[in-house]
Design an enzyme around this catalytic site. Sequence first.
Site, PDB file in Angstrom:
ATOM      1  N   LYS A   1       0.833  -1.214   0.000  1.00 18.98           N
ATOM      2  CA  LYS A   1       0.000   0.000   0.000  1.00 18.98           C
ATOM      3  C   LYS A   1       0.865   1.261   0.000  1.00 18.98           C
ATOM      4  O   LYS A   1       0.659   2.163  -0.796  1.00 18.98           O
ATOM      5  CB  LYS A   1      -0.924   0.019   1.227  1.00 18.98           C
ATOM      6  CG  LYS A   1      -1.952  -1.093   1.249  1.00 18.98           C
ATOM      7  CD  LYS A   1      -2.879  -0.975   2.441  1.00 18.98           C
ATOM      8  CE  LYS A   1      -2.165  -1.119   3.786  1.00 18.98           C
ATOM      9  NZ  LYS A   1      -1.511  -2.433   3.982  1.00 18.98           N
ATOM     10  N   THR A   2       1.821   1.274   0.904  1.00 22.70           N
ATOM     11  CA  THR A   2       2.679   2.448   0.985  1.00 22.70           C
ATOM     12  C   THR A   2       3.505   2.570  -0.298  1.00 22.70           C
ATOM     13  O   THR A   2       3.721   3.657  -0.825  1.00 22.70           O
ATOM     14  CB  THR A   2       3.584   2.354   2.223  1.00 22.70           C
ATOM     15  OG1 THR A   2       2.753   2.214   3.376  1.00 22.70           O
ATOM     16  CG2 THR A   2       4.434   3.592   2.387  1.00 22.70           C
TER      17      THR A   2
ATOM     18  N   ASP B   1      -1.893   7.851   3.613  1.00 22.13           N
ATOM     19  CA  ASP B   1      -1.471   6.513   4.072  1.00 22.13           C
ATOM     20  C   ASP B   1      -2.166   6.212   5.403  1.00 22.13           C
ATOM     21  O   ASP B   1      -2.566   7.134   6.116  1.00 22.13           O
ATOM     22  CB  ASP B   1       0.055   6.481   4.256  1.00 22.13           C
ATOM     23  CG  ASP B   1       0.609   5.055   4.214  1.00 22.13           C
ATOM     24  OD1 ASP B   1      -0.190   4.096   4.064  1.00 22.13           O
ATOM     25  OD2 ASP B   1       1.843   4.893   4.325  1.00 22.13           O
ATOM     26  N   GLU B   2      -2.309   4.938   5.746  1.00 20.99           N
ATOM     27  CA  GLU B   2      -2.887   4.521   7.043  1.00 20.99           C
ATOM     28  C   GLU B   2      -4.253   5.177   7.276  1.00 20.99           C
ATOM     29  O   GLU B   2      -4.531   5.687   8.368  1.00 20.99           O
ATOM     30  CB  GLU B   2      -1.936   4.902   8.194  1.00 20.99           C
ATOM     31  CG  GLU B   2      -0.497   4.454   8.005  1.00 20.99           C
ATOM     32  CD  GLU B   2      -0.253   3.013   8.418  1.00 20.99           C
ATOM     33  OE1 GLU B   2      -1.226   2.297   8.753  1.00 20.99           O
ATOM     34  OE2 GLU B   2       0.922   2.588   8.402  1.00 20.99           O
TER      35      GLU B   2
ATOM     36  N   GLN C   1      -5.718  -3.159  10.675  1.00 21.56           N
ATOM     37  CA  GLN C   1      -4.616  -2.492  11.379  1.00 21.56           C
ATOM     38  C   GLN C   1      -5.065  -1.211  12.057  1.00 21.56           C
ATOM     39  O   GLN C   1      -4.236  -0.344  12.362  1.00 21.56           O
ATOM     40  CB  GLN C   1      -3.466  -2.198  10.413  1.00 21.56           C
ATOM     41  CG  GLN C   1      -2.812  -3.468   9.887  1.00 21.56           C
ATOM     42  CD  GLN C   1      -1.583  -3.154   9.046  1.00 21.56           C
ATOM     43  OE1 GLN C   1      -0.570  -2.695   9.565  1.00 21.56           O
ATOM     44  NE2 GLN C   1      -1.682  -3.387   7.748  1.00 21.56           N
TER      45      GLN C   1
ATOM     46  N   ARG D   1       5.040  -7.238  11.021  1.00 20.89           N
ATOM     47  CA  ARG D   1       6.201  -6.365  10.801  1.00 20.89           C
ATOM     48  C   ARG D   1       7.407  -7.167  10.333  1.00 20.89           C
ATOM     49  O   ARG D   1       8.387  -6.609   9.866  1.00 20.89           O
ATOM     50  CB  ARG D   1       6.604  -5.607  12.089  1.00 20.89           C
ATOM     51  CG  ARG D   1       5.609  -4.628  12.670  1.00 20.89           C
ATOM     52  CD  ARG D   1       5.077  -3.653  11.678  1.00 20.89           C
ATOM     53  NE  ARG D   1       3.846  -4.145  11.091  1.00 20.89           N
ATOM     54  CZ  ARG D   1       3.338  -3.722   9.925  1.00 20.89           C
ATOM     55  NH1 ARG D   1       3.973  -2.828   9.217  1.00 20.89           N
ATOM     56  NH2 ARG D   1       2.213  -4.213   9.443  1.00 20.89           N
TER      57      ARG D   1
HETATM   58  P1  ATP Z   1       1.618  -2.107   5.956  1.00 20.87           P
HETATM   59  O1  ATP Z   1       0.193  -2.556   5.905  1.00 20.87           O
HETATM   60  O2  ATP Z   1       2.388  -2.832   6.960  1.00 20.87           O
HETATM   61  O3  ATP Z   1       1.731  -0.626   5.999  1.00 20.87           O
HETATM   62  P2  ATP Z   1       2.031  -1.954   3.127  1.00 20.87           P
HETATM   63  O4  ATP Z   1       0.838  -2.548   2.505  1.00 20.87           O
HETATM   64  O5  ATP Z   1       2.128  -0.491   3.163  1.00 20.87           O
HETATM   65  O6  ATP Z   1       2.248  -2.578   4.563  1.00 20.87           O
HETATM   66  P3  ATP Z   1       4.631  -1.822   1.914  1.00 20.87           P
HETATM   67  O7  ATP Z   1       5.362  -1.393   3.099  1.00 20.87           O
HETATM   68  O8  ATP Z   1       4.360  -0.841   0.835  1.00 20.87           O
HETATM   69  O9  ATP Z   1       3.273  -2.556   2.348  1.00 20.87           O
HETATM   70  O10 ATP Z   1       5.336  -3.050   1.251  1.00 20.87           O
HETATM   71  C1  ATP Z   1       5.782  -4.154   2.013  1.00 20.87           C
HETATM   72  C2  ATP Z   1       7.072  -4.679   1.427  1.00 20.87           C
HETATM   73  O11 ATP Z   1       6.829  -5.314   0.198  1.00 20.87           O
HETATM   74  C3  ATP Z   1       8.079  -3.590   1.148  1.00 20.87           C
HETATM   75  O12 ATP Z   1       9.368  -4.077   1.436  1.00 20.87           O
HETATM   76  C4  ATP Z   1       7.913  -3.330  -0.318  1.00 20.87           C
HETATM   77  O13 ATP Z   1       9.069  -2.814  -0.905  1.00 20.87           O
HETATM   78  C5  ATP Z   1       7.615  -4.728  -0.830  1.00 20.87           C
HETATM   79  N1  ATP Z   1       6.817  -4.728  -2.073  1.00 20.87           N
HETATM   80  C6  ATP Z   1       5.610  -4.181  -2.247  1.00 20.87           C
HETATM   81  N2  ATP Z   1       5.177  -4.381  -3.509  1.00 20.87           N
HETATM   82  C7  ATP Z   1       6.134  -5.068  -4.151  1.00 20.87           C
HETATM   83  C8  ATP Z   1       6.291  -5.565  -5.475  1.00 20.87           C
HETATM   84  N3  ATP Z   1       5.374  -5.401  -6.406  1.00 20.87           N
HETATM   85  N4  ATP Z   1       7.424  -6.231  -5.766  1.00 20.87           N
HETATM   86  C9  ATP Z   1       8.374  -6.409  -4.827  1.00 20.87           C
HETATM   87  N5  ATP Z   1       8.301  -5.965  -3.567  1.00 20.87           N
HETATM   88  C10 ATP Z   1       7.193  -5.290  -3.221  1.00 20.87           C
HETATM   89 MG    MG Z   2       2.241   0.868   4.794  1.00 22.45          MG
END
Ligand code: ATP
Ligand code: MG
Length: 764
Positions: A45-46, A233-234, A264, A610
């Site tokens: 997402k981020t 975000d969040e 979350q 995490r």
């Molecule tokens: P959270 O819910 O904990 O905030 P999130 O959904 O924001 O998580 P991110 O932090 O954006 O997730 O991504 C999690 C991990 O996965 C990061 O290390 C990111 O670089 C990696 N990632 C996300 N998308 C891809 C992708 N398409 N290919 C490779 N790595 C990815």
């Molecule tokens: Mg995130």
Amino acid sequence: MNESASARLPSPAPSYLSGLNPEQRAAVEATEGPVLVLAGAGTGKTRVLTTRIAHLLRQRRAFPSQILAVTFTNKAAREMQHRIGALIGEAVEGMPWLGTFHSVAARILRRHAEAVGLKPNFSILDTDDQVRLCKQVIQAADLDEKRWPGRGLASQIDKWKNRGLAPHEVPTQDADSFADGRGVELYAAYQARLLTLNAADFGDLLLLNLKLFRERPDILGEFHRRFRYILVDEYQDTNVAQYLWLRLLAQGSRNIACVGDDDQSIYGWRGAEVGNILRFEADFPGATVIRLERNYRSTGHILGAASGLIAANRSRLGKTLWTEDAAGEPVRVTAFWDGEEEARAVADAIEQLNREGEKLSEIAILVRASFQTRSFEERFILIGLPYRVLGGPRFYERQEIRDALAYLRVVHQPDDDLAFERIINTPRRGLGDTTIQTLSRLARARGLSLLGAAVEAVETDEIKARARSALRALMADLARWRGQLETASHTDLARTILDESGYTAMWQADRSADAPGRLENLKELVQAMGEFPTLAAFLDHVSLVMENEADQTGDQVTLMTLHGAKGLEFGNVFLPGWEEGLFPSQRTLDESGIAGLEEERRLAYVGITRARRRSFISYAANRRIYNQWQSAVPSRFVEELPPEHVERSAPPGLDPRGPTRFDVVEADDFGSRATSPGWRRAQSAFAADPRARRSTAETQRLVDAQPALLAVSDPAAQKFGRGDRVFHQKFGYGRITGVEGNRLEIAFEHSGSKKVLDSFVTKG
Ligand code: ATP
Ligand code: MG
């Protein structure tokens, strides 16, 4: 995973898009109109938000200054800016509107302060100022401050502000939650005071933005034109005020993209409304909703354990998560005999990982309550393992711990001026700056410690009657506690001091969100004292710990609360203290029932997710509370973990006879631990800095041996006699009517007869 790899590629147009999966890519490319990405942990997402900004910039859809991007912490904002730069292969300059809600709102308010009655240079009050102001308002209203403390009002006002409510908007049924129905009146008075002071508190930043936008459509229109794209975000943790703010701003371009995860949502206790995310489609008709299901962060076992756990929550949307990563290692769940053993084992495991090549920065310990960091910090300091506490001070640097230590120091060593100054008016007992100045002047003049000066001053009129009796009471308390040094155990004495001084009561009366945590820290402090034979030994230990300055730059283990860890990731995550009452927190269960339990479970889900590669959960079978052993029940969350993703163990050390105590290792004992990298580091640090070995007791001896360094000579020992005309700074001119040692009885021309100290008068 391949984030850095993709960033290194030379970038023919959208290279940054090629690493994304189709759903992520759709979320990035749907630039126009409202978009909601609703997806589980670690699904990118981020990353989608970051890439989306890069895309907007690359496609020249907006200048950096036309993008409003809100994240949860300043750290997250910096990280995002950095990543955008990496994605488009150049540093991103000038994204002034990328930040937290508060920082962006403050920026807006500075530009238009006058429209809401402030000047552009208005000051932003911190919590202390806020409480002080509340206290004044309560006093002005003639209310009993003991019953209605300033902190209580401050926290009630915060709650209203989180809900976007100005004084005239507080609903009637809400209004009598403070001071028998006078809460709203006080709130209005507080706001009026802020205006005259040209100041805003934290909650005002958003609230005044709302006022500004509502009352000045022209200004809102200006921001509508400015912000072509809005990203959040969040989103699951936005409160009502933040939500209203976003909605007002998004009415312009309607290009608002929010990402979040209902599982979350962990800030309900601070007014976050998970409903905001569920209402998105109704608020923004025609919104594109995108779900991401592939998790890129964690191994199969970690994801399986987290998904299995969160499935026990009833109120959730429900999501599927999968990963192409290998199953990896099962989540390890370990029982320990007690908290000390847990801390020791976690530290050992970290050293083992470090030896195997894991960087310390890839290791985090996430705790439910901040007092839990103490046992880990002490262990790390003992073995020389570098660590940082993220999102808050280290245990012994916390305000309430410093205060409590100051009491103990004064009792132990009455001449400890710094400690005495800290506690003289904490909790408030009417011994303000004037009293302290008088005492310092006297102390300097007579070569006494502050406390010594206080002993003399209470016999005279140097200090106003009210302050004098407060000071006399404090001196009596201190003398009584000192008397108990020999008779009571030092832990009992600490408890007595905290209770009888009113210090504990001060935090009990405090209704702000962090007060319960502070009370827990105080209990933990008393508990820590029990590990030392005497008060002196404990105080020495603390000063050594404090001397161990954290090296901010090197490779360090991260210690933080689960709440603070939202959005972050680490290779290895330790989750200690999974016991009923601690996690889920009893307080949350008592206050919020099932809803509270579900929020705790979401917190557990945040914790496990995490981790990229390894996740370690642990609990202690016994906890020592106030020196009494209590058996603890493993958290229900442990039972809820799907067994196929978990490996349980209890080390052979789970021995009913209990652990060996006092295994405090002497500095010379380094040899036997030579294999440990932490010990080697500690050893060289000690070798380089001989001060590190010197206890405060030694320092004290050094000081004692050189009294000349500290002694202040009596200034020109004046001789006074009856009938002399003298001048006193406060009382003016007068004539001496009696002399008794260094105490003079003076008939002042304007203030009547007073007893004062000779060092405070000059012949006039
Ligand atoms: P959270 O819910 O904990 O905030 P999130 O959904 O924001 O998580 P991110 O932090 O954006 O997730 O991504 C999690 C991990 O996965 C990061 O290390 C990111 O670089 C990696 N990632 C996300 N998308 C891809 C992708 N398409 N290919 C490779 N790595 C990815
Ligand atoms: Mg995130």
